[in-house]
Design a protein around this motif. Sequence first.
Motif, short mmCIF file in Angstrom:
data_model
loop_
_atom_site.label_atom_id
_atom_site.label_comp_id
_atom_site.label_asym_id
_atom_site.label_seq_id
_atom_site.Cartn_x
_atom_site.Cartn_y
_atom_site.Cartn_z
N PRO A 266 -72.70 -17.16 -9.03
CA PRO A 266 -73.39 -17.21 -10.67
C PRO A 266 -72.34 -17.63 -11.85
CG PRO A 266 -72.26 -15.05 -10.16
CD PRO A 266 -72.10 -15.86 -8.91
N GLN A 282 -71.45 -9.74 -18.81
CA GLN A 282 -72.53 -10.89 -17.97
C GLN A 282 -71.64 -10.94 -16.55
OE1 GLN A 282 -72.76 -14.51 -20.04
NE2 GLN A 282 -74.05 -15.38 -18.56
N THR A 283 -70.43 -10.92 -16.32
CA THR A 283 -69.91 -11.14 -15.07
C THR A 283 -70.08 -9.83 -14.38
OG1 THR A 283 -67.79 -10.28 -15.85
CG2 THR A 283 -67.98 -12.68 -15.67
N LEU A 286 -73.89 -10.15 -13.20
CA LEU A 286 -74.54 -11.41 -12.24
C LEU A 286 -73.70 -10.83 -11.21
CD1 LEU A 286 -73.25 -14.34 -14.51
CD2 LEU A 286 -75.64 -13.72 -13.73
N LYS A 289 -76.22 -8.34 -9.23
CA LYS A 289 -77.31 -9.05 -9.03
C LYS A 289 -76.88 -9.97 -7.63
CE LYS A 289 -80.37 -10.87 -11.78
NZ LYS A 289 -81.03 -11.51 -12.95
N LEU A 295 -80.03 -12.56 -7.44
CA LEU A 295 -79.52 -13.84 -8.27
C LEU A 295 -80.55 -14.91 -8.27
CD1 LEU A 295 -76.90 -13.76 -9.96
CD2 LEU A 295 -75.95 -15.17 -8.01
N GLU A 299 -79.50 -18.82 -12.40
CA GLU A 299 -78.19 -18.27 -12.63
C GLU A 299 -76.97 -18.63 -11.85
OE1 GLU A 299 -80.00 -13.56 -13.74
OE2 GLU A 299 -79.75 -14.41 -11.76
N GLN A 300 -77.55 -19.65 -10.99
CA GLN A 300 -76.23 -20.30 -10.25
C GLN A 300 -76.15 -21.63 -10.59
OE1 GLN A 300 -76.21 -18.84 -6.12
NE2 GLN A 300 -78.36 -18.10 -6.63
#
Length: 386
Positions: A266, A282-283, A286, A289, A295, A299-300
Amino acid sequence: MSEVIMPRLSDSMEEGTIVHWLKASGEAVRRGDEIVEIETDKATVAHEADSSGVLTIVRAEGAVVPIGSPIARIDEEPGTATSPEDGAAPRPEPTAPGRPASASPVARRLAQKLGVDLAAVTGSGPNGRIVRADVEAAARPATPAPAREPEPEPLPEPVPEPEVEVVALSRARRTIAQRMAETKATVPEFTVSMAIDMAEAVSLRRQLTTLAAEAPSLNDMVVKAAALALREHPRANGAYRDGTFELHRRVNVGIAVAVPDSLLVPTVVDADRKPLTQIAAQTRALAAKARDGRLTPDEQAGGTFTVSNLGMFGVTEFTAIINRGQAGILAVGALADVPVVDAGRVTVGTRLTLTLTCDHRILYGADAAAFLARVRALLETPLALL
C-alpha cells in the motif's frame, strides 16, 4: 442487451481471473448490484452491474480473461419495458384464457428443470405472475418420503501420500514472481548499508507514547525520514525508463506488508508533506486492510519508492528487490544494542541497519550514499521529523 466486460481495476492490470459469480445465470440484477468477484494482480475486487436486467454468464469461475473481453451480458427482462413516451410503469404480460399465467424467465427455466406444469401453478407475483418461489412450492412433495437407510459403502483403498505437493499460485503471487524475475534479470542493481544511531529516536518515541495511545513507530519515522530525503534527492524518487529519467514531483512511499501467500505494497501518498502522526495512522490503517483482504487497487497505486521492514522478525539486515518502475527500495533491519567505542570507552549503543538497493542506471554510488546519509541525519535528530 448490454455486455459485461472484464474491467481494468488497477493501473498495471492486463487480465483478470473470475473468482466467484455473486449472481447466477438467469437471475435478475439491478444497476449497482455486485455480480462478480475478480482477482487482479493486486487484489480481489467485487464488480458491479452497469445496467438492470437478466444476467447471462459467458465465462465461468476460474477463467482468466483479458481486459475488455466479455464475461457476461445483461438482457432486458421480458414484460418490464417502459413506454418511452410517458415513462409509465412496467406492464404485466396479458393472460389468455386456458393458458398459464405469465412467469419470470427464472421461473420458466426452473419449472422445466423440475418438471412442473406452469398451467397448474398459481402465481403470487404482480398480476398473478409466477415467480421462482411458486415453482419451488409446486415441486415440493406434500409429505416427505421416508428416508431410506443408506447402504454401507465399502472402505476405500488407502491412497499413498505423494512425496511432492504441487501448490497452484494465486494470480497475485504469479505476478509478484514474474515482476521479481524481470527486475533481477533487467536491472543492474547495487546495495549500500549504513548503521543508524537510534537512541534519540527511541527516546522521542517513548515520550510520544506518554502523550498518545498509538504513538508513531520507529518504522513510521523511517518512512518520514526517507520521504524528506527523497524530496531533496529527486533521482532517488525517480525511475529509469527507455533511455530517460522519470523524476516524480510527488513523494509516494510504498510500505511492504506481508499477508498470507502474498506481499502487498500500500502507498502513503505525499508522505513528505504529511505530519508523522498522520503517516502513523495511515500506515496502521493500510496494513490492517491489507491483512483483512480489503485493500483496493487505488491504495496500492502510484508508489515512487518502497520501504520494507523485517526487523520485527529479528532480521538485523537484508537486501530487498527493487519494485518495477522505481529507483530504489530501503530495507529496515531490527533495532539492536551493540558495543560502541566512544572517546576511547566501550559503551552500549542502539543501532539500526538500513540497506538501500539501487538501480545503477539512475543512481550511482555517491548518489545512494548521499541519500542514505540524509536519512541517517534525520533519524539521529528526530525532532526534525516533527
